[in-house]
Scaffold this motif. Sequence first.
Motif, PDB file in Angstrom:
ATOM      1  N   ILE A 212      25.460  36.892  61.763  1.00 52.99           N
ATOM      2  CA  ILE A 212      26.754  37.590  61.690  1.00 52.99           C
ATOM      3  C   ILE A 212      27.739  36.954  62.677  1.00 52.99           C
ATOM      4  CG2 ILE A 212      27.901  39.802  62.220  1.00 52.99           C
ATOM      5  CD1 ILE A 212      25.453  41.175  60.886  1.00 52.99           C
ATOM      6  N   ILE A 228      30.123  41.111  55.008  1.00 55.32           N
ATOM      7  CA  ILE A 228      29.240  42.193  55.480  1.00 55.32           C
ATOM      8  C   ILE A 228      29.060  43.231  54.363  1.00 55.32           C
ATOM      9  CG2 ILE A 228      28.951  44.050  57.187  1.00 55.32           C
ATOM     10  CD1 ILE A 228      28.650  41.236  58.375  1.00 55.32           C
ATOM     11  N   ILE A 253      25.259  37.746  53.872  1.00 57.61           N
ATOM     12  CA  ILE A 253      26.034  37.312  55.051  1.00 57.61           C
ATOM     13  C   ILE A 253      26.571  35.896  54.822  1.00 57.61           C
ATOM     14  CG2 ILE A 253      25.877  36.670  57.497  1.00 57.61           C
ATOM     15  CD1 ILE A 253      23.741  38.809  57.851  1.00 57.61           C
TER      16      ILE A 253
END
Length: 407
Positions: A212, A228, A253
């Motif tokens: 992330i 996301i 992601i």
Amino acid sequence: MKIAVFGGAFNPIHYGHLQLSHEFAKRLKLDKVMLIPSSTPPHKLYADMAPGKDRLEMCRLSVEGDPLFLVSDIEIERAGASFTADTLDKLTELYPNARWYLITGADMFLTLGTWHRFDDIARMAILCTAPRDDIESAKLREYAAVLEKRGAKCMIEDIPKTDISSTKIRRLIAAGKDIDGFVPTAVKDYIYENSLYKNVIDSTENADAQFIEIIRGRLTPYRFRHSIAVAEQAKHLALLYGADPKKAYTAGIFHDIMKDEPKAALLQMLSDFGIILNNAQMASPCCWHAIAGAEFVRNILKIGDDDIINAVRYHTTARAGMSPLEKTIFIADFTSLDRDYPDIDEMRRRAEFGSEVAMEYALSYTIRELLNKSAVILPDAIDAYNEIIALKQKESDNYAATKPPQK
Ligand SMILES: [Fe+2]
Ligand SMILES: [Fe+2]
């Protein structure tokens, strides 16, 4: 003043790093070598990474009293993914009269052309590396010639390598073995005082948190939120479609990791990865980010899972013979919470019902849209569509065959 930037995880810093710095300093007549520990290296993932403040402190301790070195907290302070171009921007501002060199490991050097804002890096610094053996030396020189055509200046120095590595040191510590001779005493004491590297964590554990951070550093806030949302939706759909929800989250992601790169950068990256686009792909720029994304995930982030790579690769076009994970990402991209288009409610209803009905609807929608725009329809999309329709026909024929004969 000639300053070399030597960035890396320094997890932990060791004698190999220090010797290499001194060798480069001697050969290139450098005034300073600036060690810059990175926060989350975008090119390499370590789950057993010591906190930034500890890696920074170990760098400081290892060069205490050595006038060659500077240690900078510029990347640790910035947090998130570190990009060399941003660091060089900042440094040229802080030291306007310095001449900059960039020292990278051989592996990293061979990917330089794909780095974020490579052309700016090449303009700001001379690129330096040291091969590990003769074969690598030839490879590096060949690659350096490619980079030089793009305006870079490269220096490959045949510096004898030590066999010390941070990975080896971490393993020794985890196994309770001695690390004397690999790191300066002050670093060794720091590692033991702070109980670093005692438990090597399995790399899958907190990998998503690092992934992330990587996309946060590469995407616009809008695209970041979308990615996301796709990851969340993929985790949900995976359970319905028989895919692995953890892998689905990771693929979600990454699916648009290259979406915010300019078209020219994507083409350059594809050529660096040795990908030759056919005419239809060339005329379909919206698929470039998926192809480049898959290569980036495979070659730069070193994600070895083919299913995740293919889910990224085929998330725009789909293809015949998709795995449950590939279908999951394709449909999640259509139905994530952030999406809004006229047919979204129907699309979401179908997504809950099953992957085949959702795929058929999504593909017909996409193909219709492309036809309306007179845009290229890639064969993969048509193959995927045909496969679903053929399957449907077969099912309905089978059903008809089970009906009792009419009187
Ligand atoms: Fe996409
Ligand atoms: Fe997307």
